[in-house]
Design a protein around this motif. Structure first.
Motif, PDB file in Angstrom:
ATOM      1  N   LYS A  43       0.730  -1.196   0.154  1.00 28.19           N
ATOM      2  CA  LYS A  43       0.560  -0.278  -0.374  1.00 28.19           C
ATOM      3  C   LYS A  43       0.737   1.278  -0.281  1.00 28.19           C
ATOM      4  O   LYS A  43       1.757   0.897   0.743  1.00 28.19           O
ATOM      5  CB  LYS A  43      -0.657  -0.006   1.341  1.00 28.19           C
ATOM      6  CG  LYS A  43      -1.866  -1.308   1.575  1.00 28.19           C
ATOM      7  CD  LYS A  43      -2.791  -1.418   2.460  1.00 28.19           C
ATOM      8  CE  LYS A  43      -4.024  -1.795   2.677  1.00 28.19           C
ATOM      9  NZ  LYS A  43      -4.918  -1.539   3.708  1.00 28.19           N
ATOM     10  N   GLN A  44       0.408   2.406  -0.298  1.00 29.19           N
ATOM     11  CA  GLN A  44       1.339   3.492  -1.158  1.00 29.19           C
ATOM     12  C   GLN A  44      -0.009   4.710  -0.570  1.00 29.19           C
ATOM     13  O   GLN A  44      -0.747   4.505  -1.001  1.00 29.19           O
ATOM     14  CB  GLN A  44       1.774   3.258  -1.903  1.00 29.19           C
ATOM     15  CG  GLN A  44       2.980   2.871  -3.325  1.00 29.19           C
ATOM     16  CD  GLN A  44       2.825   2.749  -3.899  1.00 29.19           C
ATOM     17  OE1 GLN A  44       2.069   2.492  -4.768  1.00 29.19           O
ATOM     18  NE2 GLN A  44       4.041   2.891  -4.514  1.00 29.19           N
ATOM     19  N   LYS A  45       0.046   4.994   1.212  1.00 24.70           N
ATOM     20  CA  LYS A  45      -0.780   5.947   1.530  1.00 24.70           C
ATOM     21  C   LYS A  45      -0.304   7.865   1.900  1.00 24.70           C
ATOM     22  O   LYS A  45      -1.140   8.363   1.897  1.00 24.70           O
ATOM     23  CB  LYS A  45      -0.685   4.902   2.657  1.00 24.70           C
ATOM     24  CG  LYS A  45      -1.329   3.995   2.740  1.00 24.70           C
ATOM     25  CD  LYS A  45      -2.302   3.524   4.040  1.00 24.70           C
ATOM     26  CE  LYS A  45      -0.700   3.433   5.088  1.00 24.70           C
ATOM     27  NZ  LYS A  45      -1.164   3.132   6.776  1.00 24.70           N
ATOM     28  N   SER A  47       0.075  11.383   0.813  1.00 24.74           N
ATOM     29  CA  SER A  47      -0.567  12.038   0.376  1.00 24.74           C
ATOM     30  C   SER A  47       0.259  13.322   0.647  1.00 24.74           C
ATOM     31  O   SER A  47       1.190  13.660   0.396  1.00 24.74           O
ATOM     32  CB  SER A  47      -1.299  13.081   1.462  1.00 24.74           C
ATOM     33  OG  SER A  47      -1.098  13.816   2.462  1.00 24.74           O
ATOM     34  N   GLN A 104       8.125   5.082  -7.291  1.00 24.59           N
ATOM     35  CA  GLN A 104       6.769   5.350  -6.662  1.00 24.59           C
ATOM     36  C   GLN A 104       6.118   4.468  -7.813  1.00 24.59           C
ATOM     37  O   GLN A 104       5.332   3.612  -6.982  1.00 24.59           O
ATOM     38  CB  GLN A 104       5.778   7.337  -6.913  1.00 24.59           C
ATOM     39  CG  GLN A 104       4.385   7.032  -6.625  1.00 24.59           C
ATOM     40  CD  GLN A 104       3.690   6.480  -7.884  1.00 24.59           C
ATOM     41  OE1 GLN A 104       3.633   6.683  -8.302  1.00 24.59           O
ATOM     42  NE2 GLN A 104       2.573   5.912  -6.449  1.00 24.59           N
ATOM     43  N   TYR A 270       5.888   5.583  -1.145  1.00 25.92           N
ATOM     44  CA  TYR A 270       4.938   5.792  -0.379  1.00 25.92           C
ATOM     45  C   TYR A 270       3.878   6.655  -0.710  1.00 25.92           C
ATOM     46  O   TYR A 270       2.865   6.790  -0.650  1.00 25.92           O
ATOM     47  CB  TYR A 270       5.273   6.605   0.989  1.00 25.92           C
ATOM     48  CG  TYR A 270       6.258   5.711   1.578  1.00 25.92           C
ATOM     49  CD1 TYR A 270       5.981   4.271   2.429  1.00 25.92           C
ATOM     50  CD2 TYR A 270       7.844   5.664   1.750  1.00 25.92           C
ATOM     51  CE1 TYR A 270       6.719   3.423   2.606  1.00 25.92           C
ATOM     52  CE2 TYR A 270       8.560   4.268   2.552  1.00 25.92           C
ATOM     53  CZ  TYR A 270       8.352   3.803   3.231  1.00 25.92           C
ATOM     54  OH  TYR A 270       9.221   2.785   3.618  1.00 25.92           O
ATOM     55  N   LYS A 272       0.750   7.965  -2.835  1.00 23.50           N
ATOM     56  CA  LYS A 272      -0.796   6.774  -3.150  1.00 23.50           C
ATOM     57  C   LYS A 272      -0.853   7.134  -4.911  1.00 23.50           C
ATOM     58  O   LYS A 272      -1.515   6.338  -5.374  1.00 23.50           O
ATOM     59  CB  LYS A 272      -2.305   7.917  -2.581  1.00 23.50           C
ATOM     60  CG  LYS A 272      -1.957   8.787  -2.480  1.00 23.50           C
ATOM     61  CD  LYS A 272      -3.575   9.025  -1.730  1.00 23.50           C
ATOM     62  CE  LYS A 272      -4.074  11.034  -2.107  1.00 23.50           C
ATOM     63  NZ  LYS A 272      -5.154  10.875  -1.038  1.00 23.50           N
ATOM     64  N   SER A 273      -0.032   8.084  -5.031  1.00 23.50           N
ATOM     65  CA  SER A 273      -0.094   8.580  -6.355  1.00 23.50           C
ATOM     66  C   SER A 273       0.912   9.228  -7.027  1.00 23.50           C
ATOM     67  O   SER A 273       1.677  10.422  -6.081  1.00 23.50           O
ATOM     68  CB  SER A 273      -1.856   9.021  -7.148  1.00 23.50           C
ATOM     69  OG  SER A 273      -1.843  10.489  -6.913  1.00 23.50           O
ATOM     70  N   ASP A 518       0.647   3.740 -11.155  1.00 18.98           N
ATOM     71  CA  ASP A 518       0.539   4.273 -10.101  1.00 18.98           C
ATOM     72  C   ASP A 518       0.976   2.721  -9.611  1.00 18.98           C
ATOM     73  O   ASP A 518       0.284   1.227  -9.466  1.00 18.98           O
ATOM     74  CB  ASP A 518       0.207   4.023  -8.812  1.00 18.98           C
ATOM     75  CG  ASP A 518      -0.053   5.624  -9.309  1.00 18.98           C
ATOM     76  OD1 ASP A 518       0.901   6.329 -10.243  1.00 18.98           O
ATOM     77  OD2 ASP A 518      -0.858   6.631  -9.360  1.00 18.98           O
ATOM     78  N   ALA A 521      -0.473   1.554  -5.345  1.00 21.84           N
ATOM     79  CA  ALA A 521      -1.938   1.720  -5.391  1.00 21.84           C
ATOM     80  C   ALA A 521      -2.671   1.280  -6.581  1.00 21.84           C
ATOM     81  O   ALA A 521      -3.878   1.193  -6.242  1.00 21.84           O
ATOM     82  CB  ALA A 521      -1.674   3.615  -5.789  1.00 21.84           C
TER      83      ALA A 521
END
Length: 585
Positions: A43-45, A47, A104, A270, A272-273, A518, A521
């Motif tokens: 998971k890439q969280k 922001s 990413q 990390y 998310k996009s 991504d 994500a």
């Protein structure tokens, strides 16, 4: 091939602060290349704000304050300084976007993505170089933070002044106490993982801004707004004389960020996009750095009428105010700021870099501890004030940052066409696409040497010649990063053109990250990890873009820096290598 079992509940290894199993550690990943810290994230969280806060921590430091203030003391007009600031930081933003994308999109840190370009084993070359630089500066930043803490102790515990008369290994007893406190605090912060670090930098950046604004408002109210100037130099250069100084100022800005910019993928993974990473870079670099620089020059300018002299050191400024509350608030704030930059720039990088050397034996935490312990043995307080010592030691390592950056960009965007087989980065199979020659891509190794030698010479010899009284061409050293980056980029592409090595996997889709989706994500587990063992036989697609192809892809690369969701089109089939025999030649 050595393999590892799926992570079980008994496993104590955690991926960089993520929940247990945060790294997508597949069964066929070789444990000599992978652990849950290096494997693609599930998971890439992060922001945009988290990325913005990362850059705040990198900018809001004593070094950042002094660097920003020095730009206004070069004899330039205020508008020229602002132009240099904006130009320099926009260059950093574009390059940060470029180095962020491969990590990413694949969910892996900087040393792992280098396996695509340098080879499975060769990736340790850039990893160790970046790690060694971080070790040295980790000690320096901890020492500077300790100096801030010393001021607090001396103000509130007058008896602590006696500890200044007792010293060991070149540092006073009080200095050792402050250094030990901060060393332990950083250790505890780091040991709790990336999620705790994220929360810390989310809070630290705004906190430093608040105190800096309060400090600026206080000093301006004491000085009178009419006495504030955006020019800190006593002399002004004429227009033509200011042009080379402006370019030097731009180079200074880029050089200041060159270290964290090189391994920014350690943090971008990390995101998310990629769009979120780019947005965070926009607010964290041009907007944040410009505002911070204006606050810095206002504060420094106000010290002239208030204290009778120009003070560009924020610690010294707080100390001169000489009120208990100001010293406590200011001292602890700059301690926080320095700890912030130390964690993001000098702790995380070697943690991943040294773990990459021996993943089975060195976890992310162990890699960070190598840096923390090693930095103390270097005793930075004994050489930090010696400009020659820094120049002839860290100058050599720092000069290699440019070539490493250029080679990575050329390798990912041009040679590989942004197409990466993620699982192949975690196999020691001699027929694997990234094994090259005994685990090293000879083109990348040759490019490091060919670009590194002249860049190191440019960084070191001009000063040596000037010190010997021969001739002064030291101005060229200001551009060593740009020269090294350009040489690394061009030479790597030249070697790839003559002897294609990097595969593009044209026509393949399974397990391929092509720069359009991504990483983690997109799905769970990551779409780029096909879960197919990488032990294929037969020929491996090679590289060998023509000059026109390279120019076209470079244009696409520049557009990608502005538009995060662009793909790379459909690259044509490239020449193939000579099969398994080539891999072990």
């Amino acid at each position: 091939m050595t393999t590892t079992a799926l992570t079980g509940p008994h496993d104590l290894v955690e991926a960089a602060g993520h929940p247990h199993g945060g790294g997508n550690m597949l069964p066929h990943y070789d444990d000599r290349l992978a652990n849950e810290d290096l494997a693609p994230l599930r998971k890439q969280k992060w922001s945009s704000y988290n990325i913005f806060a990362f850059w705040m921590s990198d900018v809001h430091s004593v070094g950042g304050y002094v660097t920003a203030g020095s730009l206004f003391a070069l004899g330039l007009q205020s508008w020229q300084v602002l132009v240099a600031l904006i130009a320099g930081i926009v260059i950093v933003q574009v390059f940060a976007n470029m180095v962020a994308k491969p990590s990413q999109k694949t969910g892996v840190p900087y040393p792992v993505i280098n396996r695509v370009v340098f080879g499975i084993r060769g990736a340790n070359i850039p990893a160790v170089i970046r790690g060694l630089i971080a070790i040295a500066w980790y000690g320096v930043q901890t020492f500077l933070a300790a100096e801030s803490l010393n001021i607090v102790f001396l103000k509130f515990i007058p008896g602590s002044a006696a500890l200044l008369d007792v010293s060991f290994a070149g540092l006073s007893a009080l200095g050792w106490i402050s250094y030990a406190i901060l060393w332990t605090a950083q250790f505890l912060l780091f040991w709790n993982g990336m999620e705790v670090i994220r929360r810390f930098i989310d809070w630290a950046g705004p906190a430093v801004y608040f105190v800096m604004i309060v400090l600026a408002v206080y000093l301006v109210s004491q000085a009178g707004i009419q006495n504030i100037s955006f020019t800190l130099s006593a002399t002004q250069l004429d227009f033509w004389a200011s042009i080379p100084v402006m370019f030097a100022a731009i180079a200074l800005v880029v050089s200041y960020f060159s270290g964290p910019m090189l391994n920014f993928g350690d943090f971008a993974r990390y995101g998310k996009s990629f769009r979120a990473v780019k947005r965070g870079n926009f607010w964290g670099l041009p907007i944040n750095f410009l505002f911070f620089s204006l606050l810095t020059v206002i504060t420094a300018s106000a010290t002239v009428p208030v204290f009778g002299e120009l003070i560009t050191d924020p610690i010294a400024t707080v100390e001169r105010i000489d009120t208990p509350f100001a010293i406590l608030l200011g001292g602890l704030t700059f301690v926080t700021a320095t700890v912030g930059i130390n964690i993001v720039a000098n702790f995380i990088s070697p943690a991943f870099d040294f773990s990459n050397v021996a993943p089975k034996k060195i976890s992310w935490r162990a890699g960070g501890m190598i840096a923390a312990v090693g930095s103390t043995f270097l005793m930075p307080w004994n050489w930090y004030s010696n400009s020659d010592a820094i120049h002839y030691s860290l100058g050599v390592l720092g000069a290699l940052i440019g070539p490493l950056f250029g080679i990575l960009i050329a390798g990912y965007y041009i040679a590989a066409r942004q197409r990466v087989k993620v699982d192949a980065m975690f196999t020691m199979d001699a027929t694997g696409p990234y094994w090259y020659r005994n685990g090293f891509n000879p083109n990348a190794v040759k490019a490091v040497i060919a670009a590194g030698v002249p860049t190191v010479a440019i960084a070191i010899f001009p000063k040596l010649f000037a010190d010997l009284g021969l001739f002064d061409v030291s101005a060229i050293s200001d551009y060593s990063w740009f020269i090294g980056c350009g040489l690394g980029y061009v030479l790597f592409l030249l070697f790839e053109r003559l002897d294609p090595r990097v595969p593009t996997f044209t026509g393949e889709t399974d397990g391929i990250s092509d720069g359009t989706v991504d990483g983690a994500a997109a799905s769970e587990p990551p779409a780029v990890s096909g879960g197919v063992p990488v032990d294929g036989a037969g020929s491996v697609p090679g590289s060998g873009a023509s000059a026109l192809e390279a120019a076209a892809v470079l244009g696409q690369t520049t557009r990608d820096a502005a538009d995060p969701e662009r793909g790379t089109g459909s690259p044509r089939q490239r020449p193939t290598a000579e099969g398994p025999g080539e891999a072990t030649a």
